[in-house]
Design a protein around this motif. Structure first.
Motif, PDB file in Angstrom:
ATOM      1  N   ILE A  13       0.854  -1.300  -0.088  1.00 52.05           N
ATOM      2  CA  ILE A  13      -0.042   0.010  -0.029  1.00 52.05           C
ATOM      3  C   ILE A  13       1.016   1.147  -0.094  1.00 52.05           C
ATOM      4  O   ILE A  13       1.823   1.503   0.959  1.00 52.05           O
ATOM      5  N   LEU A  14       0.590   1.994  -0.979  1.00 51.43           N
ATOM      6  CA  LEU A  14       1.393   3.275  -0.933  1.00 51.43           C
ATOM      7  C   LEU A  14       0.241   4.381  -0.715  1.00 51.43           C
ATOM      8  O   LEU A  14      -0.886   4.350  -0.654  1.00 51.43           O
ATOM      9  N   TYR A  15       0.750   5.566  -0.539  1.00 50.63           N
ATOM     10  CA  TYR A  15      -0.130   6.804   0.200  1.00 50.63           C
ATOM     11  C   TYR A  15       0.213   7.965  -0.759  1.00 50.63           C
ATOM     12  O   TYR A  15       1.399   8.460  -1.135  1.00 50.63           O
ATOM     13  N   GLU A  16      -0.852   8.604  -1.355  1.00 49.07           N
ATOM     14  CA  GLU A  16      -0.923  10.181  -1.780  1.00 49.07           C
ATOM     15  C   GLU A  16      -1.844  10.810  -1.355  1.00 49.07           C
ATOM     16  O   GLU A  16      -2.949  10.599  -0.618  1.00 49.07           O
ATOM     17  N   SER A  17      -1.571  12.320  -1.491  1.00 53.43           N
ATOM     18  CA  SER A  17      -2.624  13.200  -0.929  1.00 53.43           C
ATOM     19  C   SER A  17      -3.831  13.175  -1.844  1.00 53.43           C
ATOM     20  O   SER A  17      -3.747  13.105  -2.987  1.00 53.43           O
ATOM     21  N   CYS A  18      -4.941  13.348  -1.244  1.00 55.49           N
ATOM     22  CA  CYS A  18      -6.337  13.483  -1.767  1.00 55.49           C
ATOM     23  C   CYS A  18      -6.440  14.715  -2.396  1.00 55.49           C
ATOM     24  O   CYS A  18      -5.615  15.485  -2.556  1.00 55.49           O
ATOM     25  N   GLN A  19      -7.575  14.965  -3.370  1.00 56.09           N
ATOM     26  CA  GLN A  19      -7.592  16.204  -4.048  1.00 56.09           C
ATOM     27  C   GLN A  19      -7.825  17.403  -2.928  1.00 56.09           C
ATOM     28  O   GLN A  19      -7.519  18.577  -3.401  1.00 56.09           O
ATOM     29  N   TYR A  20      -8.416  17.166  -1.976  1.00 55.92           N
ATOM     30  CA  TYR A  20      -8.889  18.292  -1.048  1.00 55.92           C
ATOM     31  C   TYR A  20      -7.571  18.574  -0.381  1.00 55.92           C
ATOM     32  O   TYR A  20      -7.159  19.859  -0.057  1.00 55.92           O
ATOM     33  N   LYS A  21      -6.553  17.503   0.118  1.00 55.42           N
ATOM     34  CA  LYS A  21      -5.677  17.832   0.656  1.00 55.42           C
ATOM     35  C   LYS A  21      -4.524  18.587  -0.398  1.00 55.42           C
ATOM     36  O   LYS A  21      -3.585  19.551   0.054  1.00 55.42           O
ATOM     37  N   VAL A  22      -4.387  18.416  -1.726  1.00 54.17           N
ATOM     38  CA  VAL A  22      -3.710  18.949  -2.414  1.00 54.17           C
ATOM     39  C   VAL A  22      -3.874  20.433  -2.442  1.00 54.17           C
ATOM     40  O   VAL A  22      -3.070  21.313  -2.490  1.00 54.17           O
ATOM     41  N   VAL A  23      -5.084  20.755  -2.493  1.00 56.28           N
ATOM     42  CA  VAL A  23      -5.619  22.336  -2.551  1.00 56.28           C
ATOM     43  C   VAL A  23      -5.044  22.992  -1.159  1.00 56.28           C
ATOM     44  O   VAL A  23      -4.637  24.088  -1.396  1.00 56.28           O
ATOM     45  N   GLU A  24      -5.266  22.321  -0.214  1.00 55.13           N
ATOM     46  CA  GLU A  24      -5.006  22.979   1.350  1.00 55.13           C
ATOM     47  C   GLU A  24      -3.481  23.167   1.209  1.00 55.13           C
ATOM     48  O   GLU A  24      -3.043  24.063   1.736  1.00 55.13           O
ATOM     49  N   ASP A  25      -2.639  22.087   0.593  1.00 53.91           N
ATOM     50  CA  ASP A  25      -1.209  22.015   0.654  1.00 53.91           C
ATOM     51  C   ASP A  25      -0.739  23.511  -0.046  1.00 53.91           C
ATOM     52  O   ASP A  25       0.178  24.096   0.227  1.00 53.91           O
ATOM     53  N   ASN A  26      -1.448  23.443  -1.429  1.00 52.05           N
ATOM     54  CA  ASN A  26      -0.898  24.721  -2.256  1.00 52.05           C
ATOM     55  C   ASN A  26      -1.281  25.939  -1.656  1.00 52.05           C
ATOM     56  O   ASN A  26      -0.766  26.857  -2.112  1.00 52.05           O
ATOM     57  N   LYS A  27      -2.329  25.965  -0.744  1.00 50.88           N
ATOM     58  CA  LYS A  27      -2.505  27.392  -0.301  1.00 50.88           C
ATOM     59  C   LYS A  27      -1.341  27.759   0.778  1.00 50.88           C
ATOM     60  O   LYS A  27      -1.299  29.065   1.037  1.00 50.88           O
ATOM     61  N   LEU A  28      -0.600  26.766   1.167  1.00 47.86           N
ATOM     62  CA  LEU A  28       0.641  27.367   2.022  1.00 47.86           C
ATOM     63  C   LEU A  28       1.635  28.138   0.934  1.00 47.86           C
ATOM     64  O   LEU A  28       2.673  28.530   1.739  1.00 47.86           O
ATOM     65  N   ASN A  29       1.546  28.095  -0.184  1.00 46.47           N
ATOM     66  CA  ASN A  29       2.273  28.650  -1.122  1.00 46.47           C
ATOM     67  C   ASN A  29       2.025  30.054  -1.193  1.00 46.47           C
ATOM     68  O   ASN A  29       2.911  31.090  -1.705  1.00 46.47           O
ATOM     69  N   VAL A  30       1.034  30.615  -0.596  1.00 46.67           N
ATOM     70  CA  VAL A  30       0.717  32.062  -0.330  1.00 46.67           C
ATOM     71  C   VAL A  30       0.969  32.328   1.177  1.00 46.67           C
ATOM     72  O   VAL A  30       0.453  32.102   2.026  1.00 46.67           O
ATOM     73  N   ASP A  31       2.080  32.960   1.277  1.00 48.95           N
ATOM     74  CA  ASP A  31       2.481  33.627   2.642  1.00 48.95           C
ATOM     75  C   ASP A  31       1.884  35.052   2.788  1.00 48.95           C
ATOM     76  O   ASP A  31       1.973  36.197   2.093  1.00 48.95           O
ATOM     77  N   THR A  32       0.839  34.957   3.991  1.00 48.39           N
ATOM     78  CA  THR A  32       0.260  36.169   4.396  1.00 48.39           C
ATOM     79  C   THR A  32       0.810  36.836   5.422  1.00 48.39           C
ATOM     80  O   THR A  32       0.057  37.382   6.127  1.00 48.39           O
ATOM     81  N   THR A  33       2.058  36.521   6.041  1.00 50.96           N
ATOM     82  CA  THR A  33       2.436  37.042   6.936  1.00 50.96           C
ATOM     83  C   THR A  33       2.402  38.508   7.244  1.00 50.96           C
ATOM     84  O   THR A  33       2.099  39.049   8.373  1.00 50.96           O
ATOM     85  N   PHE A  34       2.403  39.254   5.962  1.00 54.12           N
ATOM     86  CA  PHE A  34       2.267  40.629   6.185  1.00 54.12           C
ATOM     87  C   PHE A  34       1.021  41.081   5.456  1.00 54.12           C
ATOM     88  O   PHE A  34       0.911  42.497   5.099  1.00 54.12           O
TER      89      PHE A  34
END
Length: 271
Positions: A65-86
């Motif tokens: 058994i291998l594991y991969e991110s589901c479609q919803y987790k991919v979307v959430e992970d990609n949101k981390l590409n937006v840094d809104t610290t400022f």
């Protein structure tokens, strides 16, 4: 017939296991795989995930058994590409598909955004969005940042009135140099409401000017929104009437002109 044999007989008819030869060695993994995939089929989002590891779906090759991110987790992970610290004003649900094309200039901005998204491996020059309050500049930048994130492009969105305070807090935590390096090197830098900050010689000469210069020299795009036209922005950065400040202000403005395509948002609207 043993319990294991009954299980093998039962699951051998499972469509998800078509082509897999079930044995006493792989039956437990097969049952786990079917249960988890069945959960995924009924799932409507990460908050509803019933799998053992939230957002992770299994892939079964008959032995392992291998594991991969589901479609919803991919979307959430990609949101981390937006840094809104400022960016206290970041609109996390903004999308280009909901961006109102109510004028020719908005259509131009939208089409330019599509061009950016089609060329993420070699991003074109940025934009200078000029418009009054309420014309959709922040929404547009947030939407573009979100769309870029889905393509793996890292973006820092800066709400300029917040920048000085945030950087001074970084100084107290010995994080200032690291934050400046992020502003210089991130894939895409967005400066929202440039000219809305309380300008100081320190902010202008030690932060804004070096960041813009570095990004210009290294072909790193910058996207800017402002209530000010070029002349007013020049006056804004010339914090005194001294000749030196005027020279520094002009340098910043000329670099912005080289790096951006100007778009005038001229109509008030709400998304």
């Amino acid at each position: 017939m043993s319990a294991t044999e009954k299980l093998i007989e039962l699951y051998q008819k499972e469509p998800l296991l078509k082509g897999v030869t079930l044995t006493s060695k792989n039956i437990k993994d097969a049952v786990f795989y079917v249960d988890e995939v069945s959960n995924c089929k009924k799932c409507k989002g990460l908050e509803f995930c019933k799998n053992k590891i939230c957002g992770i779906k299994p892939v079964f090759d008959g032995e392992n058994i291998l594991y991969e991110s589901c479609q919803y987790k991919v979307v959430e992970d990609n949101k981390l590409n937006v840094d809104t610290t400022f960016a206290s004003n970041y609109i996390k649900n903004a999308t280009l598909s909901n961006f109102a094309l109510t004028s020719v200039v908005r259509e131009k901005a939208y089409n330019y955004a599509l061009k950016v998204l089609d060329n993420v491996k070699k991003l074109p020059n940025g934009l200078y969005l000029r418009g009054n309050f309420g014309t959709g500049k922040t929404y547009f930048l947030s939407a573009l940042a979100n769309e870029l994130a889905q393509k793996g492009v890292k973006t820092i969105l800066v709400f300029m009135p917040d920048l000085s305070r945030n950087l001074k807090n970084s100084m107290a935590e010995n994080l200032l140099e690291g934050r400046i390096e992020l502003l210089k090197n991130v894939d895409v830098l967005m400066l929202d409401d440039l000219g809305g900050e309380m300008v100081s010689n320190w902010l202008r000469d030690e932060i804004i000017a070096p960041v813009i210069q570095y990004r210009l020299m290294n072909d790193k795009p910058i996207y800017i929104s402002s209530n000010l036209d070029y002349n007013l922005l020049r006056d804004h950065f010339a914090s005194t009437n001294g000749e030196l400040d005027n020279i520094k202000s002009n340098r910043i403005l000329e670099r912005i002109k080289k790096m951006t395509k100007r778009v005038h948002f001229d109509l008030e609207f709400k998304e």
